[in-house]
Motif scaffolding. Structure first.
Motif, PDB file in Angstrom:
ATOM      1  N   ARG A   1      12.212  11.344  -8.741  1.00 43.01           N
ATOM      2  CA  ARG A   1      12.750  10.263  -9.571  1.00 43.01           C
ATOM      3  C   ARG A   1      14.067  10.615 -10.241  1.00 43.01           C
ATOM      4  NH1 ARG A   1       8.009   6.592 -11.699  1.00 43.01           N
ATOM      5  NH2 ARG A   1       7.237   6.176  -9.615  1.00 43.01           N
ATOM      6  N   ARG A   2      14.295  11.899 -10.476  1.00 45.89           N
ATOM      7  CA  ARG A   2      15.558  12.264 -11.113  1.00 45.89           C
ATOM      8  C   ARG A   2      16.526  12.824 -10.084  1.00 45.89           C
ATOM      9  NH1 ARG A   2      14.518  16.053 -14.697  1.00 45.89           N
ATOM     10  NH2 ARG A   2      16.509  15.950 -15.752  1.00 45.89           N
ATOM     11  N   GLY A   3      16.303  12.429  -8.829  1.00 44.05           N
ATOM     12  CA  GLY A   3      17.286  12.675  -7.779  1.00 44.05           C
ATOM     13  C   GLY A   3      17.515  14.130  -7.465  1.00 44.05           C
ATOM     14  N   LEU A   4      18.617  14.350  -6.775  1.00 50.49           N
ATOM     15  CA  LEU A   4      18.986  15.680  -6.332  1.00 50.49           C
ATOM     16  C   LEU A   4      19.215  16.604  -7.527  1.00 50.49           C
ATOM     17  CD1 LEU A   4      19.377  16.585  -3.488  1.00 50.49           C
ATOM     18  CD2 LEU A   4      21.822  16.096  -3.677  1.00 50.49           C
TER      19      LEU A   4
ATOM     20  N   ASP B   1       7.392   2.199 -16.293  1.00 48.25           N
ATOM     21  CA  ASP B   1       8.834   2.246 -16.098  1.00 48.25           C
ATOM     22  C   ASP B   1       9.252   1.157 -15.102  1.00 48.25           C
ATOM     23  OD1 ASP B   1      11.431   2.896 -15.993  1.00 48.25           O
ATOM     24  OD2 ASP B   1      11.162   4.966 -15.307  1.00 48.25           O
ATOM     25  N   ILE B   2      10.168   0.261 -15.500  1.00 46.83           N
ATOM     26  CA  ILE B   2      10.556  -0.824 -14.610  1.00 46.83           C
ATOM     27  C   ILE B   2      11.581  -0.385 -13.573  1.00 46.83           C
ATOM     28  CG2 ILE B   2      10.089  -2.663 -16.261  1.00 46.83           C
ATOM     29  CD1 ILE B   2      13.249  -2.744 -16.596  1.00 46.83           C
ATOM     30  N   LEU B   3      12.181   0.768 -13.788  1.00 48.60           N
ATOM     31  CA  LEU B   3      13.275   1.197 -12.926  1.00 48.60           C
ATOM     32  C   LEU B   3      12.849   1.448 -11.471  1.00 48.60           C
ATOM     33  CD1 LEU B   3      16.309   1.813 -13.467  1.00 48.60           C
ATOM     34  CD2 LEU B   3      15.658   4.201 -13.622  1.00 48.60           C
ATOM     35  N   PRO B   4      11.790   2.282 -11.225  1.00 49.32           N
ATOM     36  CA  PRO B   4      11.452   2.581  -9.829  1.00 49.32           C
ATOM     37  C   PRO B   4      11.136   1.348  -8.972  1.00 49.32           C
ATOM     38  CG  PRO B   4      10.390   4.136 -11.285  1.00 49.32           C
ATOM     39  CD  PRO B   4      10.970   3.072 -12.160  1.00 49.32           C
ATOM     40  N   PRO B   5      10.287   0.406  -9.439  1.00 44.59           N
ATOM     41  CA  PRO B   5      10.034  -0.744  -8.566  1.00 44.59           C
ATOM     42  C   PRO B   5      11.290  -1.568  -8.297  1.00 44.59           C
ATOM     43  CG  PRO B   5       8.924  -1.017 -10.688  1.00 44.59           C
ATOM     44  CD  PRO B   5       9.416   0.368 -10.638  1.00 44.59           C
ATOM     45  N   LEU B   6      12.147  -1.718  -9.307  1.00 42.95           N
ATOM     46  CA  LEU B   6      13.376  -2.485  -9.095  1.00 42.95           C
ATOM     47  C   LEU B   6      14.244  -1.827  -8.031  1.00 42.95           C
ATOM     48  CD1 LEU B   6      14.712  -3.595 -12.583  1.00 42.95           C
ATOM     49  CD2 LEU B   6      14.060  -5.026 -10.669  1.00 42.95           C
ATOM     50  N   LEU B   7      14.399  -0.506  -8.148  1.00 42.05           N
ATOM     51  CA  LEU B   7      15.315   0.169  -7.236  1.00 42.05           C
ATOM     52  C   LEU B   7      14.734   0.263  -5.840  1.00 42.05           C
ATOM     53  CD1 LEU B   7      16.886   2.841  -9.557  1.00 42.05           C
ATOM     54  CD2 LEU B   7      17.583   0.515  -9.044  1.00 42.05           C
ATOM     55  N   VAL B   8      13.409   0.436  -5.745  1.00 39.43           N
ATOM     56  CA  VAL B   8      12.800   0.502  -4.415  1.00 39.43           C
ATOM     57  C   VAL B   8      12.900  -0.861  -3.717  1.00 39.43           C
ATOM     58  CG1 VAL B   8      10.567   0.630  -3.255  1.00 39.43           C
ATOM     59  CG2 VAL B   8      11.303   2.489  -4.720  1.00 39.43           C
TER      60      VAL B   8
ATOM     61  N   LEU C   1      17.488   4.088   2.612  1.00 39.02           N
ATOM     62  CA  LEU C   1      16.220   4.800   2.793  1.00 39.02           C
ATOM     63  C   LEU C   1      16.175   6.060   1.933  1.00 39.02           C
ATOM     64  CD1 LEU C   1      15.626   4.464   6.648  1.00 39.02           C
ATOM     65  CD2 LEU C   1      14.373   3.342   4.797  1.00 39.02           C
ATOM     66  N   ILE C   2      17.283   6.786   1.863  1.00 36.74           N
ATOM     67  CA  ILE C   2      17.305   7.993   1.028  1.00 36.74           C
ATOM     68  C   ILE C   2      17.116   7.611  -0.439  1.00 36.74           C
ATOM     69  CG2 ILE C   2      18.628  10.027   0.328  1.00 36.74           C
ATOM     70  CD1 ILE C   2      20.117   9.911   2.925  1.00 36.74           C
ATOM     71  N   GLY C   3      17.771   6.510  -0.831  1.00 32.38           N
ATOM     72  CA  GLY C   3      17.627   6.044  -2.211  1.00 32.38           C
ATOM     73  C   GLY C   3      16.180   5.707  -2.534  1.00 32.38           C
ATOM     74  N   MET C   4      15.503   5.002  -1.607  1.00 30.57           N
ATOM     75  CA  MET C   4      14.098   4.668  -1.821  1.00 30.57           C
ATOM     76  C   MET C   4      13.253   5.938  -1.859  1.00 30.57           C
ATOM     77  SD  MET C   4      14.006   1.432   0.748  1.00 30.57           S
ATOM     78  CE  MET C   4      12.267   1.068   0.798  1.00 30.57           C
ATOM     79  N   GLY C   5      13.569   6.866  -0.970  1.00 37.50           N
ATOM     80  CA  GLY C   5      12.842   8.142  -0.937  1.00 37.50           C
ATOM     81  C   GLY C   5      12.975   8.875  -2.258  1.00 37.50           C
TER      82      GLY C   5
ATOM     83  N   THR D   1       0.821  -1.211   0.000  1.00 38.09           N
ATOM     84  CA  THR D   1       0.000   0.000   0.000  1.00 38.09           C
ATOM     85  C   THR D   1       0.853   1.258   0.000  1.00 38.09           C
ATOM     86  OG1 THR D   1      -1.569  -1.245   1.319  1.00 38.09           O
ATOM     87  CG2 THR D   1      -1.949   1.114   1.155  1.00 38.09           C
ATOM     88  N   HIS D   2       1.880   1.261   0.854  1.00 38.43           N
ATOM     89  CA  HIS D   2       2.613   2.508   1.030  1.00 38.43           C
ATOM     90  C   HIS D   2       3.892   2.610   0.218  1.00 38.43           C
ATOM     91  CE1 HIS D   2      -0.129   3.908   4.056  1.00 38.43           C
ATOM     92  NE2 HIS D   2      -0.073   2.717   4.629  1.00 38.43           N
ATOM     93  N   LEU D   3       4.350   1.482  -0.340  1.00 39.75           N
ATOM     94  CA  LEU D   3       5.628   1.537  -1.043  1.00 39.75           C
ATOM     95  C   LEU D   3       5.474   1.088  -2.506  1.00 39.75           C
ATOM     96  CD1 LEU D   3       8.334   2.419  -0.010  1.00 39.75           C
ATOM     97  CD2 LEU D   3       8.938   0.041   0.375  1.00 39.75           C
ATOM     98  N   PHE D   4       5.137  -0.181  -2.686  1.00 42.37           N
ATOM     99  CA  PHE D   4       5.179  -0.728  -4.040  1.00 42.37           C
ATOM    100  C   PHE D   4       4.126  -0.092  -4.955  1.00 42.37           C
ATOM    101  CE2 PHE D   4       6.840  -4.967  -2.101  1.00 42.37           C
ATOM    102  CZ  PHE D   4       8.028  -4.342  -1.789  1.00 42.37           C
ATOM    103  N   ASN D   5       2.918   0.131  -4.419  1.00 41.37           N
ATOM    104  CA  ASN D   5       1.875   0.698  -5.278  1.00 41.37           C
ATOM    105  C   ASN D   5       2.261   2.063  -5.841  1.00 41.37           C
ATOM    106  OD1 ASN D   5      -0.035  -1.309  -5.398  1.00 41.37           O
ATOM    107  ND2 ASN D   5      -1.122  -0.633  -3.565  1.00 41.37           N
ATOM    108  N   ARG D   6       3.117   2.774  -5.118  1.00 42.32           N
ATOM    109  CA  ARG D   6       3.514   4.100  -5.574  1.00 42.32           C
ATOM    110  C   ARG D   6       4.462   4.058  -6.761  1.00 42.32           C
ATOM    111  NH1 ARG D   6       3.622   8.390  -1.701  1.00 42.32           N
ATOM    112  NH2 ARG D   6       2.412   7.866   0.147  1.00 42.32           N
ATOM    113  N   VAL D   7       5.134   2.933  -6.944  1.00 39.90           N
ATOM    114  CA  VAL D   7       6.153   2.893  -8.001  1.00 39.90           C
ATOM    115  C   VAL D   7       5.794   1.965  -9.153  1.00 39.90           C
ATOM    116  CG1 VAL D   7       8.131   3.612  -6.645  1.00 39.90           C
ATOM    117  CG2 VAL D   7       7.440   1.221  -6.605  1.00 39.90           C
ATOM    118  N   LEU D   8       4.660   1.261  -9.045  1.00 42.06           N
ATOM    119  CA  LEU D   8       4.266   0.395 -10.160  1.00 42.06           C
ATOM    120  C   LEU D   8       3.904   1.245 -11.367  1.00 42.06           C
ATOM    121  CD1 LEU D   8       2.066  -2.363  -8.516  1.00 42.06           C
ATOM    122  CD2 LEU D   8       4.284  -2.642  -9.603  1.00 42.06           C
ATOM    123  N   GLY D   9       4.264   0.773 -12.542  1.00 43.59           N
ATOM    124  CA  GLY D   9       3.914   1.527 -13.743  1.00 43.59           C
ATOM    125  C   GLY D   9       4.691   1.016 -14.930  1.00 43.59           C
TER     126      GLY D   9
END
Lengths: 287, 351
Positions: free
Chosen positions: B312-315, A90-97, B302-306, A80-88
């Protein structure tokens, strides 16, 4: 007879890997999320069971039933608070999160429980062997394989025989259109991840029963789980079970030849399958 | 070249000159610290090229660091070569390794590519652990005094005074600085070139890119090989300074991939100045939290996840969006549209 014993041990080990993989397969099937923290979430599950054991003094099997709702809730929260925000797209955000989550979980566990290895002690049942034909098999490994088959069967029932399963499949097919039918994909995803973490907790129970664990072993479990999913073919739960067995048998065979070849043999089987059957043994999904 | 770009180049040249002077004016500890920062920057620039510009999210870069380090050790121990020559061979070995690795990992689509590269790196680690000539699973050290006899060390020692060890640190530091500057320059040149433009086109819309004749697979494979070379060079160089190699250290996913990913994501993935800002943040955090052990890694994660959740394009992206400041522009201005009076097509003539 040695090779028969190796084969049997491999199949039992494969049951454990199938349990590792089932949660990964489920989440990928429904929301195309590749969760790089899956291995660390299994390890987290093992520590939650450990805490339950030491707080209540129960047998790990019973303690695991207390851990299941905790992990289900944690899965819901994560989604709810993490993965749903980055699904889409673009594959990059979910992988990195999920990769970030993996590193954070690992180090939080290290800080909390230290790097000492732990084990879930099952009591006298650990030593019980069951003679099956010419070989003797441990009761706990047999229970692992049995649980893996049961979990896969239950997930299949859930998928194809229940209302929730229908919602899962519909959301997987088209997360936009299902909203017209009153289904809220974000909530469906949260339930799916909750269920995946319950499966991960079960995997953690048998992982802790089988061998020592410490906070750093998560990524290796992720790799085995991932190999099982790919070997089985994306989107097929029974395929995932078969994939787990392939990895298990390959590792047991490698270890029988030379102990340090165990992991390498599993990887080699994975590479071989990928070279000759790029879409796995039982492909279903188109991606 | 416009005024802004000229100023940027001037400022960059001044910064590089200042960094180059550190072994002369700074302490040896500072040289060693900055060596770590510069090599991390090289790794981050390479990973950013893969993930940020080519859509190849690799979690297996430790394979190239490790193989670079091991081949450099092999060159020194087994062939008696100079360590710096070994670095070059290490980079080439990493590039050679990238060929089978790409053949394998490119079979996996999108997100599964990430775990595929991770598996591949694990295979390379396990195979390297069987290399008995280099100590197998327990690893090996460079022969005593190797770095002191390295090329350039004697003249640098004569120049700076001080010990041979300090001179060796200075030499590896300057090589790292040269590598970082070269990587930055090559990245910029590459991204501004036809191929770089094609790469960004592929990242933004594969179908449209294909329709104008771009072959995405060839382009991505090329970037994968070239970044493997850069990563292998950095890996080999790092282990000259460490002087000891083990499979666990050389193929560490935390040290050579996780840190690199966090640094890039925090600084700004898919932007050229991003990794530079990222390593600056990394260095500051490292100094602040040196006494807290893993807390530092947790915070970085945590900062990276944030960053992925909220910026998304960082600092760098955050700064550029607010100020419009872009000293190294990667975008191309479209050619000016022809004015209507020049056109001799019948529609305009009639009007």
């Amino acid at each position: 007879m040695i090779w028969l014993d190796t084969l049997a041990q491999g199949i039992l080990l494969g049951g454990l890997y199938a349990l590792f993989a089932a949660g990964l397969s489920l989440v990928f099937g429904i929301m195309r999320l590749v969760n790089l923290a899956h291995g660390d979430l299994i390890v987290l599950g093992a520590y939650v069971i450990l805490v339950m054991v030491s707080v209540t003094g129960l047998n790990p099997f019973l303690a695991a039933t207390l851990a299941l709702p905790v992990m289900f809730g944690f899965g819901m929260l994560l989604q709810t608070h993490l993965f749903n925000r980055v699904l889409g797209e673009d594959i990059l955000p979910p992988l990195l999160v999920t990769f970030g989550l993996s590193v954070v979980l690992q180090n939080v566990l290290l800080e909390t429980f230290s790097a000492d290895s732990q084990k879930l002690s099952m009591g006298p049942v650990e030593a019980v062997g069951v003679p099956v034909g010419p070989v003797t098999l441990g009761l706990v490994p047999l229970a692992t394989l049995g649980s893996a088959v049961a979990v896969i069967a239950a997930l299949n029932l859930l998928f194809y025989r229940t209302k929730l399963g229908r919602a899962f499949r519909a959301t997987s097919d088209d997360a936009t259109t299902v909203q017209l039918m009153g289904i809220y994909p974000a909530r469906i995803f949260s339930v799916a991840t909750g269920i995946a973490l319950m499966v991960a907790t079960l995997a953690a129970l048998y992982l802790g029963a089988r061998a020592n664990f410490d906070p750093t072993i998560g990524p290796a479990r992720l790799l085995y789980a991932f190999e099982a999913v790919i070997i089985g073919g994306l989107g097929s739960l029974w395929g995932t079970l078969a994939g787990g067995l392939v990895i298990g048998v390959a590792q047991a065979t490698g270890a029988a030849i030379r102990p340090e070849w165990q992991i390498l043999a599993g990887h080699a089987a994975f590479v071989a399958v990928l070279l000759f059957r790029p879409r796995g043994l039982f492909p279903r999904a188109n991606d | 070249m416009d005024r802004k770009t000229q100023l940027t180049i001037l400022a960059a040249a001044a910064a590089v000159a200042l960094l180059a002077a550190v072994p002369v004016i700074g302490s040896r500890a500072l040289v060693q610290d900055l060596f770590g920062v510069l090599t991390l920057l090289v790794l981050a620039l390479n990973w950013n090229m893969l993930a940020g510009f080519s859509g190849l999210v690799s979690v297996g870069q430790q394979a190239f660091v490790g193989i670079g380090a091991y081949v450099m050790f092999a060159c020194v121990i087994l062939l008696g070569m100079d360590p710096l020559a070994g670095v070059l061979v290490g980079g080439l070995a990493a590039m050679a390794l990238a060929v089978p690795m790409a053949a394998f990992a490119f079979r996996l689509n999108g997100a599964y590519f990430a775990i595929g590269t991770w598996v591949a790196a694990d295979i390379v680690r396990l195979v390297t652990s069987q290399w008995q000539a280099l100590g197998g699973g327990t690893g090996t050290s460079l022969p005593k005094g190797t770095t002191k006899e390295m090329i350039f060390v004697q003249p640098v020692k004569d120049l700076l005074g001080g010990s041979s060890a300090a001179a060796a640190d200075a030499v590896t530091y300057w090589v790292a600085l040269a590598l970082a500057v070269a990587m930055l320059g090559i990245s910029y040149g590459f991204l501004r070139s036809r191929m770089g433009l094609a790469l960004q086109a592929v990242r933004d819309n594969v179908e449209a890119a294909r329709s104008v004749g771009i072959d995405p697979l060839r382009l991505k494979a090329m970037v994968f090989l070239l970044t493997a070379f850069g990563t292998g060079l950095a890996g080999a160089l790092i282990f000259i300074q460490i002087t000891r190699v083990t499979p666990e250290a050389a193929f560490s996913v935390i040290d050579w991939t996780a840190f690199v990913i966090f640094v890039t994501v925090i600084g700004g993935i898919g932007t050229l100045p991003g990794p530079i800002l990222g390593v600056a943040v990394f260095y500051a955090l490292e100094r602040l939290l040196a006494d807290y052990g893993t807390a530092y890694l947790i915070l970085l994660g945590l900062i990276g996840m944030g960053a992925m959740l909220f910026a998304r394009r960082g600092l760098w992206g955050w700064i550029a969006d607010r100020t419009g400041f872009d000293p190294l522009p990667l975008s191309h201005r479209p050619p000016a549209p022809p004015s209507f009076t020049d056109l001799s097509d019948p529609v305009t003539q009639r009007s």
